[in-house]
Motif scaffolding. Structure first.
Motif, PDB file in Angstrom:
ATOM      1  N   GLY A 556      -4.789  10.171  -8.799  1.00  0.00           N
ATOM      2  CA  GLY A 556      -4.033   8.921  -8.881  1.00  0.00           C
ATOM      3  C   GLY A 556      -4.985   7.793  -9.191  1.00  0.00           C
ATOM      4  N   PHE A 557      -5.462   7.723 -10.424  1.00  0.00           N
ATOM      5  CA  PHE A 557      -6.504   6.766 -10.783  1.00  0.00           C
ATOM      6  C   PHE A 557      -5.964   5.466 -11.402  1.00  0.00           C
ATOM      7  N   ALA A 558      -4.726   5.474 -11.899  1.00  0.00           N
ATOM      8  CA  ALA A 558      -4.287   4.407 -12.798  1.00  0.00           C
ATOM      9  C   ALA A 558      -3.614   3.229 -12.111  1.00  0.00           C
ATOM     10  N   ILE A 559      -3.048   3.412 -10.919  1.00  0.00           N
ATOM     11  CA  ILE A 559      -2.293   2.349 -10.254  1.00  0.00           C
ATOM     12  C   ILE A 559      -2.909   2.086  -8.889  1.00  0.00           C
ATOM     13  N   PRO A 560      -3.198   0.835  -8.554  1.00  0.00           N
ATOM     14  CA  PRO A 560      -3.872   0.532  -7.273  1.00  0.00           C
ATOM     15  C   PRO A 560      -3.138   1.070  -6.061  1.00  0.00           C
ATOM     16  N   ALA A 561      -1.809   1.003  -6.068  1.00  0.00           N
ATOM     17  CA  ALA A 561      -1.047   1.456  -4.905  1.00  0.00           C
ATOM     18  C   ALA A 561      -1.004   2.973  -4.792  1.00  0.00           C
ATOM     19  N   GLY A 562      -1.507   3.688  -5.803  1.00  0.00           N
ATOM     20  CA  GLY A 562      -1.437   5.139  -5.796  1.00  0.00           C
ATOM     21  C   GLY A 562      -2.341   5.797  -4.776  1.00  0.00           C
ATOM     22  N   TYR A 563      -3.346   5.081  -4.291  1.00  0.00           N
ATOM     23  CA  TYR A 563      -4.286   5.681  -3.346  1.00  0.00           C
ATOM     24  C   TYR A 563      -4.843   4.584  -2.447  1.00  0.00           C
ATOM     25  N   GLN A 564      -4.994   4.883  -1.151  1.00  0.00           N
ATOM     26  CA  GLN A 564      -5.406   3.843  -0.208  1.00  0.00           C
ATOM     27  C   GLN A 564      -6.799   3.307  -0.499  1.00  0.00           C
ATOM     28  N   THR A 565      -7.697   4.147  -0.989  1.00  0.00           N
ATOM     29  CA  THR A 565      -9.047   3.661  -1.289  1.00  0.00           C
ATOM     30  C   THR A 565      -9.021   2.623  -2.411  1.00  0.00           C
ATOM     31  N   HIS A 566      -8.050   2.732  -3.336  1.00  0.00           N
ATOM     32  CA  HIS A 566      -7.914   1.718  -4.379  1.00  0.00           C
ATOM     33  C   HIS A 566      -7.623   0.348  -3.760  1.00  0.00           C
ATOM     34  N   MET A 567      -6.741   0.344  -2.761  1.00  0.00           N
ATOM     35  CA  MET A 567      -6.376  -0.929  -2.124  1.00  0.00           C
ATOM     36  C   MET A 567      -7.550  -1.524  -1.360  1.00  0.00           C
ATOM     37  N   ARG A 576      -7.683  -6.954 -11.025  1.00  0.00           N
ATOM     38  CA  ARG A 576      -6.292  -7.116 -11.410  1.00  0.00           C
ATOM     39  C   ARG A 576      -5.680  -5.732 -11.589  1.00  0.00           C
ATOM     40  N   PHE A 577      -4.356  -5.684 -11.625  1.00  0.00           N
ATOM     41  CA  PHE A 577      -3.652  -4.421 -11.805  1.00  0.00           C
ATOM     42  C   PHE A 577      -4.119  -3.714 -13.077  1.00  0.00           C
ATOM     43  N   SER A 578      -4.301  -4.476 -14.142  1.00  0.00           N
ATOM     44  CA  SER A 578      -4.661  -3.891 -15.439  1.00  0.00           C
ATOM     45  C   SER A 578      -6.050  -3.254 -15.433  1.00  0.00           C
ATOM     46  N   ASP A 579      -6.929  -3.689 -14.526  1.00  0.00           N
ATOM     47  CA  ASP A 579      -8.278  -3.108 -14.472  1.00  0.00           C
ATOM     48  C   ASP A 579      -8.225  -1.623 -14.135  1.00  0.00           C
ATOM     49  N   PHE A 580      -7.349  -1.256 -13.197  1.00  0.00           N
ATOM     50  CA  PHE A 580      -7.210   0.152 -12.837  1.00  0.00           C
ATOM     51  C   PHE A 580      -6.555   0.932 -13.970  1.00  0.00           C
ATOM     52  N   CYS A 581      -5.593   0.310 -14.658  1.00  0.00           N
ATOM     53  CA  CYS A 581      -4.926   1.010 -15.758  1.00  0.00           C
ATOM     54  C   CYS A 581      -5.910   1.337 -16.879  1.00  0.00           C
ATOM     55  N   ARG A 582      -6.781   0.387 -17.224  1.00  0.00           N
ATOM     56  CA  ARG A 582      -7.716   0.608 -18.331  1.00  0.00           C
ATOM     57  C   ARG A 582      -8.652   1.778 -18.069  1.00  0.00           C
ATOM     58  N   ALA A 583      -9.174   1.835 -16.846  1.00  0.00           N
ATOM     59  CA  ALA A 583     -10.107   2.922 -16.532  1.00  0.00           C
ATOM     60  C   ALA A 583      -9.397   4.166 -16.024  1.00  0.00           C
ATOM     61  N   GLY A 584      -8.235   3.990 -15.382  1.00  0.00           N
ATOM     62  CA  GLY A 584      -7.574   5.108 -14.716  1.00  0.00           C
ATOM     63  C   GLY A 584      -6.702   5.972 -15.605  1.00  0.00           C
ATOM     64  N   ILE A 585      -5.983   5.364 -16.556  1.00  0.00           N
ATOM     65  CA  ILE A 585      -5.100   6.157 -17.414  1.00  0.00           C
ATOM     66  C   ILE A 585      -5.879   7.182 -18.238  1.00  0.00           C
ATOM     67  N   PRO A 586      -6.984   6.789 -18.901  1.00  0.00           N
ATOM     68  CA  PRO A 586      -7.763   7.822 -19.613  1.00  0.00           C
ATOM     69  C   PRO A 586      -8.262   8.928 -18.687  1.00  0.00           C
ATOM     70  N   LEU A 587      -8.663   8.551 -17.458  1.00  0.00           N
ATOM     71  CA  LEU A 587      -9.167   9.567 -16.531  1.00  0.00           C
ATOM     72  C   LEU A 587      -8.032  10.477 -16.058  1.00  0.00           C
ATOM     73  N   ASP A 588      -6.835   9.920 -15.829  1.00  0.00           N
ATOM     74  CA  ASP A 588      -5.677  10.754 -15.495  1.00  0.00           C
ATOM     75  C   ASP A 588      -5.431  11.794 -16.586  1.00  0.00           C
TER      76      ASP A 588
END
Length: 605
Positions: A556-567, A576-588
């Protein structure tokens, strides 16, 4: 579809919707679902309370006596003992020595140590310990923490995928496997896939992902102040002071421009009444905050001449430097769910809240009435002693400097022995039930004083436990009513002609997507029955399908609420929300492709 199956499906969708909505605590939603399954009757009896008493005991025992609940609780205690004896802190210091000053070397050192430690310890604990050390290192070498805090969270997730005890998700799935009378996974059985994912994550972040990470200042850097520019000064109201009987607004103190009162004490006790309503009495102790320029003691406060201070009857007591610090709300903070106005930190501790960072937004105005949440970062100003008291009593995580704590280092070897016992004996899960091993380790660290009894109780994340209970109940209801079978048959009517490897890949993708919007524990409990059904209908080995659920529920790399460590890293990194999407979606996507290839290789269909 029969009424009971319709009810279970509707309830499951409602629970998932409420999880996404996030207006109600997940644990309340989970327990509410459990209660409905125990009281709403179908054919005269609730789904979880059949007429046959033996069946009742079996069903309820499979929920409340599930070995996943026991193991997760005991491992929380063991992990807390490892932290309390200073072993996790030592790991953080090793990181500081290994990291050096190069960006790639820092990422590599952070990745290796975080993954190894998160494989055996609660990843939230690991992230909480590493955050202040990482921020301190970045400040010393003039690098933005935002370049490293997202990788810290990503590495902690990867570490959890390397062992069965690495995350509660794996333990929940393994508990369901055991309940079905199948041979459970041993501690390192899933390590091959976890190692592949870990190497891929480190490689991605070292060569590609780091270019997608933002250069963003911390909350403190956005406030243009220097922590050495302001002082706190204490003064006493004398017996013949003209201030006696008056409020602040009725005295010249209200006209001071560069100094203001932040606290008053009377008879040694902090006055909790709003300061504007307090009338001065002889002996009152007043705490001023003033700019450093021209201020050495109370006689140099700007806006008041020497004569007027004497006329007001104020006598100098002491001056101390005001510090600027950042603190984050952890999962057990007493401030969670309350507003700053309700807590009145300025009155209670003499500490000023300058700003709040939440969900990518730095709040500097009108934030006092906002309900505080896990992961919120507060920018605080006050004296060193007041800060220490606030951090200790309100369970704030100090991001400016590592929390000073007296560790029970003389018992560190016992905590390490308990952890090694879990690791070694966990390899023989076929002969020794893992809940026995975890319970023995928890008893060892508690009985020997590594952890006090009250600390052991506090170390257990009861929110996670209640969520496991509620989602396990939904999964069992899907099984007992036949809803899971009906759903699987519906899916097979659409994808039944596909290659089993494609179906496995689709299951992995479904688990990843659900994990981004739901709790990973909930995904594990709800999707595992479907995975067993798919494997049965396809006539395939069940292991790769269950591994796919384990892996997908941990990715669960793409959305901050997807994992407690992200929060936890969201606020300190100024993300920002988009920061996780940029790095997390490719990794997902990388994890999905790798999982689709590696799972059938490691666990043949």
């Amino acid at each position: 579809m029969p009424p009971d199956q319709l009810f279970v499906c509707a309830l499951t969708l409602t629970v998932m919707g409420l999880f996404i909505w996030e207006k109600l605590p997940m644990e309340i939603v989970s327990l509410g679902a459990l209660l409905l399954l125990m009281i709403v009757p179908f054919d005269g009896h609730p789904i979880l309370m059949p007429e046959n008493k033996t069946e009742q005991i079996t069903i309820l025992g499979s929920i409340f006596g599930n070995n996943a609940v026991l193991v997760v609780s005991f491992m929380f205690i063991v992990g807390a003992a490892v932290e309390r004896t200073g072993l996790v802190e030592d790991l953080g210091h090793w990181f500081e020595r290994l990291a050096g000053r190069g960006e790639r070397r820092i990422l590599l050192s952070l990745g290796v140590l975080t993954i190894v430690s998160s494989a055996f310890l609660n990843n939230t604990t690991v992230v909480v310990v590493f955050i202040p050390m990482l921020i301190g290192l970045c400040k010393r070498i003039n690098l933005p923490p935002s370049r490293y805090l997202i990788p810290l969270s990503f590495f902690a997730i990867c570490g959890g995928m390397c062992t069965i005890i690495g995350t509660s998700t794996n333990l929940v799935v393994n508990g369901i496997v055991r309940q079905r009378g199948l041979e459970p996974f041993a501690i390192f059985d899933i390590a091959p896939l976890g190692i592949v994912f870990s190497i891929a994550t480190i490689t991605f972040l070292l060569f590609f992902g780091r270019k997608l990470l933002p250069d963003r200042p911390s909350l403190a850097a956005l406030i243009n102040v220097d922590d050495s520019r302001e002082f706190l000064t204490a003064a006493l109201v004398s017996a013949d002071s003209p201030l006696l009987g008056k409020t602040i607004g009725e005295t010249p103190l209200a006209k001071m421009r560069d100094s203001h009162i932040i606290e008053m004490r009377r008879s040694g006790n902090r006055i909790t009444t709003p300061l504007k309503q307090v009338r001065f009495e002889a002996g009152d102790r007043i705490i001023f905050k003033s700019h450093l320029s021209g201020v050495v003691d109370i006689n140099a406060l700007k806006g008041i001449e020497m004569a007027s201070k004497a006329e007001m009857g104020l006598s100098y007591v002491q001056t101390e430097q005001a510090l600027l610090m950042e603190g984050m709300l952890g999962r057990q903070s007493k401030l969670v769910g309350h507003s700053l106005t309700e807590q009145n930190l300025r009155q209670q501790y003499g500490v000023i809240i300058l700003a709040v960072h939440r969900q990518g937004v730095n709040l500097r105005e009108n934030f006092e009435d906002e309900k505080l949440e896990i992961g919120d970062t507060l920018l605080l100003e006050g004296s060193a002693e007041r800060m220490r008291q606030l951090f200790e009593e309100r369970d704030l995580i100090n991001l400016t400097q590592p929390k000073a704590q007296t560790y029970r280092r003389s018992r560190a070897w016992i905590a390490m022995l308990a952890l090694l016992m879990v690791i070694v004996l966990g390899c023989f899960g076929n002969f020794i039930p893992f809940e026995w091993v975890a319970m023995s380790a928890a008893l060892l660290v508690t009985a020997t004083g590594c952890l006090k009894t009250d600390e052991a109780y506090r170390s257990i994340d009861w929110n996670v436990i209640t969520m496991i209970l509620g989602t396990l109940a939904l999964g069992i209801a899907m099984d007992t009513t036949g809803a899971a079978t009906t759903i699987v048959h519906g899916m097979m009517s659409v994808i039944g002609d596909w290659d089993p490897r494609l179906i496995l890949s689709a299951l992995l993708l479904l688990s990843i997507i659900l994990t981004e919007v739901l709790s990973n524990t909930a995904v594990a409990a709800l999707v595992t029955p479907l995975a067993f059904g798919l494997a049965g209908d396809l006539g395939c080995n069940w292991e790769p399908f269950i591994i796919a659920v384990m892996a997908g529920a941990s990715i669960g790399f793409a959305i901050p609420a997807g994992y407690q460590t992200h929060m936890l890293v969201f606020g300190p990194g100024g993300y920002r929300f988009s920061d996780f999407c940029r790095a997390g979606i490719p990794l997902d996507l990388i994890m999905w492709v790798l999982g689709s290839i590696c799972i059938p290789l490691f666990w043949p269909l």
